[in-house]
Design a protein around this motif. Structure first.
Motif, PDB file in Angstrom:
ATOM      1  N   ASN A 129       0.861  -1.187   0.000  1.00  0.00           N
ATOM      2  CA  ASN A 129       0.000   0.000   0.000  1.00  0.00           C
ATOM      3  C   ASN A 129       0.899   1.239   0.000  1.00  0.00           C
ATOM      4  OD1 ASN A 129      -1.340   2.314   1.246  1.00  0.00           O
ATOM      5  ND2 ASN A 129      -3.099   0.926   1.487  1.00  0.00           N
ATOM      6  N   SER A 130       0.883   1.997  -1.089  1.00  0.00           N
ATOM      7  CA  SER A 130       1.839   3.113  -1.230  1.00  0.00           C
ATOM      8  C   SER A 130       1.585   4.197  -0.185  1.00  0.00           C
ATOM      9  CB  SER A 130       1.781   3.699  -2.642  1.00  0.00           C
ATOM     10  OG  SER A 130       0.474   4.164  -2.923  1.00  0.00           O
ATOM     11  N   ASP A 131       0.322   4.427   0.175  1.00  0.00           N
ATOM     12  CA  ASP A 131       0.023   5.465   1.173  1.00  0.00           C
ATOM     13  C   ASP A 131       0.683   5.110   2.499  1.00  0.00           C
ATOM     14  OD1 ASP A 131      -1.441   6.897  -0.609  1.00  0.00           O
ATOM     15  OD2 ASP A 131      -3.399   6.153   0.057  1.00  0.00           O
ATOM     16  N   GLU A 132       0.531   3.837   2.901  1.00  0.00           N
ATOM     17  CA  GLU A 132       1.121   3.415   4.177  1.00  0.00           C
ATOM     18  C   GLU A 132       2.642   3.402   4.096  1.00  0.00           C
ATOM     19  OE1 GLU A 132      -0.681  -0.338   5.114  1.00  0.00           O
ATOM     20  OE2 GLU A 132      -2.710   0.558   5.127  1.00  0.00           O
ATOM     21  N   ALA A 133       3.151   2.835   2.998  1.00  0.00           N
ATOM     22  CA  ALA A 133       4.606   2.683   2.885  1.00  0.00           C
ATOM     23  C   ALA A 133       5.309   4.046   2.823  1.00  0.00           C
ATOM     24  CB  ALA A 133       4.952   1.847   1.649  1.00  0.00           C
ATOM     25  N   CYS A 134       4.635   5.046   2.269  1.00  0.00           N
ATOM     26  CA  CYS A 134       5.282   6.354   2.096  1.00  0.00           C
ATOM     27  C   CYS A 134       4.962   7.324   3.224  1.00  0.00           C
ATOM     28  CB  CYS A 134       4.890   6.971   0.759  1.00  0.00           C
ATOM     29  SG  CYS A 134       5.554   6.065  -0.626  1.00  0.00           S
ATOM     30  N   ALA A 135       4.085   6.941   4.122  1.00  0.00           N
ATOM     31  CA  ALA A 135       3.682   7.859   5.191  1.00  0.00           C
ATOM     32  C   ALA A 135       4.885   8.459   5.932  1.00  0.00           C
ATOM     33  CB  ALA A 135       2.734   7.157   6.148  1.00  0.00           C
ATOM     34  N   PRO A 136       5.906   7.661   6.274  1.00  0.00           N
ATOM     35  CA  PRO A 136       7.035   8.244   7.009  1.00  0.00           C
ATOM     36  C   PRO A 136       7.797   9.302   6.212  1.00  0.00           C
ATOM     37  CG  PRO A 136       7.166   5.833   7.012  1.00  0.00           C
ATOM     38  CD  PRO A 136       6.079   6.210   6.059  1.00  0.00           C
ATOM     39  N   PHE A 137       7.649   9.311   4.895  1.00  0.00           N
ATOM     40  CA  PHE A 137       8.462  10.218   4.068  1.00  0.00           C
ATOM     41  C   PHE A 137       7.681  11.444   3.615  1.00  0.00           C
ATOM     42  CE2 PHE A 137       9.537   5.744   3.260  1.00  0.00           C
ATOM     43  CZ  PHE A 137      10.636   5.700   4.100  1.00  0.00           C
ATOM     44  N   GLY A 138       6.403  11.506   3.961  1.00  0.00           N
ATOM     45  CA  GLY A 138       5.631  12.729   3.735  1.00  0.00           C
ATOM     46  C   GLY A 138       5.092  12.902   2.326  1.00  0.00           C
ATOM     47  N   SER A 139       5.458  12.037   1.397  1.00  0.00           N
ATOM     48  CA  SER A 139       4.933  12.190   0.040  1.00  0.00           C
ATOM     49  C   SER A 139       5.020  10.865  -0.706  1.00  0.00           C
ATOM     50  CB  SER A 139       5.734  13.236  -0.727  1.00  0.00           C
ATOM     51  OG  SER A 139       5.454  13.139  -2.111  1.00  0.00           O
ATOM     52  N   ASN A 140       4.005  10.604  -1.517  1.00  0.00           N
ATOM     53  CA  ASN A 140       4.027   9.392  -2.339  1.00  0.00           C
ATOM     54  C   ASN A 140       5.043   9.479  -3.467  1.00  0.00           C
ATOM     55  OD1 ASN A 140       1.896   8.714  -0.710  1.00  0.00           O
ATOM     56  ND2 ASN A 140       0.749   7.751  -2.378  1.00  0.00           N
ATOM     57  N   LYS A 141       5.697  10.632  -3.614  1.00  0.00           N
ATOM     58  CA  LYS A 141       6.715  10.781  -4.657  1.00  0.00           C
ATOM     59  C   LYS A 141       7.865   9.800  -4.445  1.00  0.00           C
ATOM     60  CE  LYS A 141       5.830  15.104  -6.730  1.00  0.00           C
ATOM     61  NZ  LYS A 141       4.606  15.535  -6.061  1.00  0.00           N
ATOM     62  N   PHE A 142       8.003   9.311  -3.205  1.00  0.00           N
ATOM     63  CA  PHE A 142       9.114   8.388  -2.919  1.00  0.00           C
ATOM     64  C   PHE A 142       8.733   6.934  -3.164  1.00  0.00           C
ATOM     65  CE2 PHE A 142       9.766  12.188  -0.327  1.00  0.00           C
ATOM     66  CZ  PHE A 142      11.001  12.591  -0.825  1.00  0.00           C
ATOM     67  N   PHE A 143       7.491   6.713  -3.643  1.00  0.00           N
ATOM     68  CA  PHE A 143       7.052   5.328  -3.787  1.00  0.00           C
ATOM     69  C   PHE A 143       7.903   4.560  -4.792  1.00  0.00           C
ATOM     70  CE2 PHE A 143       4.323   1.970  -5.591  1.00  0.00           C
ATOM     71  CZ  PHE A 143       4.254   1.187  -4.446  1.00  0.00           C
ATOM     72  N   ASN A 144       8.393   5.238  -5.832  1.00  0.00           N
ATOM     73  CA  ASN A 144       9.213   4.515  -6.816  1.00  0.00           C
ATOM     74  C   ASN A 144      10.437   3.880  -6.143  1.00  0.00           C
ATOM     75  OD1 ASN A 144      10.468   6.975  -6.417  1.00  0.00           O
ATOM     76  ND2 ASN A 144      10.457   7.593  -8.579  1.00  0.00           N
ATOM     77  N   ILE A 145      11.023   4.619  -5.195  1.00  0.00           N
ATOM     78  CA  ILE A 145      12.219   4.100  -4.530  1.00  0.00           C
ATOM     79  C   ILE A 145      11.836   3.017  -3.508  1.00  0.00           C
ATOM     80  CG2 ILE A 145      14.246   4.738  -3.162  1.00  0.00           C
ATOM     81  CD1 ILE A 145      14.268   5.868  -6.009  1.00  0.00           C
TER      82      ILE A 145
END
Lengths: 594, 196
Positions: free
Chosen positions: B130-146
């Protein structure tokens, strides 16, 4: 990237001048040259392809190697100088890269630049991979200088935008030309010269065809048999992928469609009774084979596009080639696949304007100002062609670069009751919009010109243009001011407005629509992809009544509906707040609202 | 090594950077690499794919149907759209968070992401995230690719070392974002570790 490989190849060949106009899939060639060390090489984004080719022709007359880059549509624009320089000839190598776009993926047409080469009677090389593109652009310069003719290099999207490993020299240097030497019998095109040169060109092409018959990329693979496969361009890569474990199948690769390497092909076809041609766009090689069979009266069956074995339109793939090869050779070619025949229906994803794109605000201002009025909306080429996308739906026509302006004038002459709008982007305005404005002024057209000025060439990857005050040498230069240009031409009403100031924008449109003659609005606001987002908007769920007016009217990708209420995707929203301005319940607010 | 990796998603999700990092890392490890991207009009919210082909004896710039070892899907429906590229024994790493097309907003419910995920499960081995959950610590879904790259590396399905991938991240993201991207990568690696 294939385009970078082309750039490296050109630098390795000692190119001294590179000019082009952005267009997918060719845009990255000029950019790649400018990013590499290129001391002594003049690099420019010209205002259009015709200008680029003429600038380059002068360099080539002076003995300098010159590269011109464009997409296939650009070759139409450059066709006037191309046809003439083909007759005149060159001293320094002149290579025109015209990138074709089977699909089409990002173009208006599926035209085939190999036909243009034939039409102009100049050689064309057709790479199948980035590695080949790197080598072929160097070969093209050699060929061009040896025979004193411009040469077209024709990659396609899957070559331009494919990546591969290429060994390029660390440092390159432009080859010095001797400078322009006056010789009016050579450089001034005149009927007598054209008559003489026409004869010379046809005689020379016979020689070039002979030379190209020994060109390494025209080659035969696999063992001899009664059936052979002929492939050209990236179709060769697809066919090779299918036949990589089948050395028993004869594969003939044609890398130089024109002048057709006749003696190579005659040798390659020895003993062959049936041949199938794989090439995208047009059946050029297929027709050459039929000609050959006719001239030498040999009995061979030629299949491909013309007999319906392969599609005329669309890009090819390993799968299309595998299916045709399986039928032709009576083999089963292809891999075991997951059965996806029971796949659920998938959502369609037509491209849309970005969330926060100022063009959306401009289109919406025009839409509101013209509500209930008879109007024709002529679009043009660029991101703003997407103004036709649902739910905005505000582009009625799109033809070719600059056509929106002249067409709006044409609509006015045929329907005087309609308000005729022409939308044109800033880069397109410079490329081919200005002459249309003069035409409308001179011929008493009644149009509203809407210049969508986002200070960049956005669709092709944000290249600078004359209005941006920067050029490809990295220098800051005087901006060519669109408002000043229009006033200088004689457009009396020119309003410059920020489209995100919605009410002002609507008023400006109404004011222009009410006047006679040629009027212009410049909607000026920077491309959202290049500017810092202003913030985020959000929806007050208590106030939202779920009327979806914002969604319906704007078609912004950040607006979605969940549980009957509008929700703003925070990852996409840029805080332009256009939706906040049209919400009848005042349910949407900007950052201050949160 | 011979490996075909297909990356799919919606224009603007960062698929191109992910494919560039994989391709360059594979080159760093001494492989021959071919790749291809969707560039141009389709980048504006359309379906996009990147094809990365690692190894010798590769000709087509695009992965043939049934040849991909790994599918990195930034969106559930795009995973289904690209499933034909996957080998029957291949693995799909799929974001469960949908991106709704603009036109879908007027016809809510027509696109059911849950149905896409159920369908994928019946067709191939899947890792869902889940990209929303996985990216929550980083403040933006822009980091989902990484993050997704990290999951692929952590799962062992990518066949590239974490060190080479991190080196590429360091080279390819703007300096001020290197640290947060490295954290996103590490978080992905943890998520991707095979569960015992």
């Amino acid at each position: 990237m294939g385009n970078a490989a082309l750039a490296l190849g050109a630098l390795s060949a000692g190119v001294g001048l590179a000019a082009g106009y952005p267009g997918t899939p060719s845009s990255e060639i000029i950019e790649a040259i400018s990013k590499r060390p290129h001391s002594g090489v003049h690099v420019e984004w010209s205002v259009n392809e015709k200008a680029a080719l003429e600038v380059a022709a002068a360099a080539a007359y002076s003995g300098v190697r010159a590269l011109v880059t464009m997409k296939q549509m650009g070759l139409n624009v450059a066709s006037d100088p191309l046809m003439c320089v083909s007759y005149v000839g060159v001293k320094g190598g002149l290579v025109i890269v015209s990138a074709d776009d089977p699909g089409p993926i990002s173009s208006q047409t599926e035209q085939d630049s190999r036909r243009f080469a034939d039409y102009c009677r100049i050689p064309v090389l057709d790479p199948a991979s980035p590695e080949e593109a790197f080598q072929m652009v160097q070969d093209a310069f050699e060929l061009s200088e040896k025979y004193g003719t411009p040469v077209i290099l024709r990659p396609t999207t899957r070559v331009c935008h494919a990546y591969a490993c290429v060994d390029a020299p660390e440092t390159t240097a432009p080859r010095q030309g001797e400078g322009f030497v006056k010789d009016s019998k050579k450089w001034v095109i005149f009927p007598r010269l054209s008559y003489m040169n026409h004869g010379r060109i046809e005689a020379r092409n016979v020689e070039i065809a002979k030379a190209l018959s020994d060109y390494g990329y025209n080659r035969v693979e696999g063992s001899a048999g009664e059936k052979a496969v002929v492939a050209s361009g990236v179709s060769y890569a697809y066919v090779k992928e299918c036949l990589k474990n089948r050395p028993d199948v004869r594969l003939i690769r044609v890398a130089t469609a024109f002048p057709f390497p006749e003696s190579f092909m005659l040798k390659a076809l020895a003993g062959v009774k049936e041949v199938m041609c794989f090439e995208e766009l047009s059946p050029y090689v297929e027709e050459q084979l039929l000609k050959l069979a006719g001239r030498y009266a040999f009995n061979i069956s030629v299949s491909g596009k013309l007999d319906g074995s392969l599609p005329h339109n669309g890009e090819y793939s390993t799968e299309i080639c595998a299916a045709a090869l399986s039928r032709f050779l009576g083999l089963g070619i292809g891999l075991k696949q997951i059965d996806t025949s029971d796949m659920p229906a998938l959502p369609l994803r037509p491209p849309v304007l970005c969330a926060g794109c100022p063009h959306r605000a401009s289109f919406y201002a025009v839409k509101r100002a013209m509500q209930g009025k008879k109007a024709v909306f002529c679009g043009d080429i660029g991101c703003y062609t997407l103004g036709n996308a649902l739910l905005l739906d505000l582009v009625d026509t799109c033809l070719c670069m600059g056509a929106g302006i002249t067409m709006a004038q044409g609509f006015y002459h045929t329907d005087k009751d309609a308000v005729c709008f022409a939308f044109v982007g800033d880069s397109t305005f410079f490329a081919s919009g200005m002459t249309g404005v003069v035409n409308a002024l001179y011929n008493e057209g009644d149009i509203v010109l809407v210049v969508l000025d986002n200070s960049t060439t956005a669709m092709t990857g944000h290249q600078p243009h004359p209005g941006t005050g920067r050029n490809m040498t990295g220098n800051f230069v005087d901006k060519v001011d669109i408002e000043g240009v229009l006033r200088g031409m004689g457009v009396k009403t020119v309003l410059t407005v920020d489209p995100l100031e919605h009410e002002k924008a609507v008023e400006a449109v109404k004011a222009c629509a009410a006047q006679k003659g040629v009027k212009a609005i410049i909607f000026k606001s920077p491309c959202i992809a290049l500017s810092k987002p202003k913030g985020k908007c959000s929806v007050d769920a208590d106030k939202c009544i779920g009327c979806k007016k914002c969604v319906r009217e704007l078609g912004c990708p950040a607006l979605t509906v969940s549980g009957g209420k509008v929700v703003i995707d925070r990852n996409l929203c840029t805080g332009c707040a256009l939706c906040a301005k049209i919400c009848p319940m005042n349910a949407i607010g900007g950052e201050a609202h949160e | 090594m011979n490996k075909d990796i297909l990356i799919c998603g919606v224009g603007g999700q960062g698929t191109v950077l992910a494919s560039k990092i994989i391709a360059s890392a594979a080159m760093d490890e001494g492989n021959s690499v071919h790749s291809a991207e969707t560039i141009g009009m389709a980048q504006r919210g359309g379906s996009v794919t990147s094809h990365v082909r690692i190894g010798e004896n590769v000709f087509s710039p695009l992965i043939p149907f049934g040849s991909a070892d790994l599918l990195l899907a930034f969106e559930p429906a795009e995973a289904v759209r690209s499933l034909k590229y996957l080998k029957p024994e291949g693995v799909a790493i799929v974001n469960t968070v949908p991106t709704l097309p603009v036109t879908e907003s007027l016809n809510p419910g027509a696109y059911d992401p849950q149905r896409m995920l159920e369908y994928l499960k019946t067709k191939c081995a899947c890792i869902f995230v889940n990209s929303d959950e996985a990216c929550a610590p980083f403040g933006s879904n822009k980091f989902f690719n990484i993050v997704l790259l990290g999951i692929a590396a952590g799962s062992g399905k990518l066949g590239l070392s974490r060190e080479t991938l991190i080196r590429q991240i360091e080279q390819r993201v703007p300096a001020r974002f290197v640290d947060v991207n490295k954290q996103a990568f590490e978080a992905g690696c943890e998520l991707g570790k095979p569960k015992l």
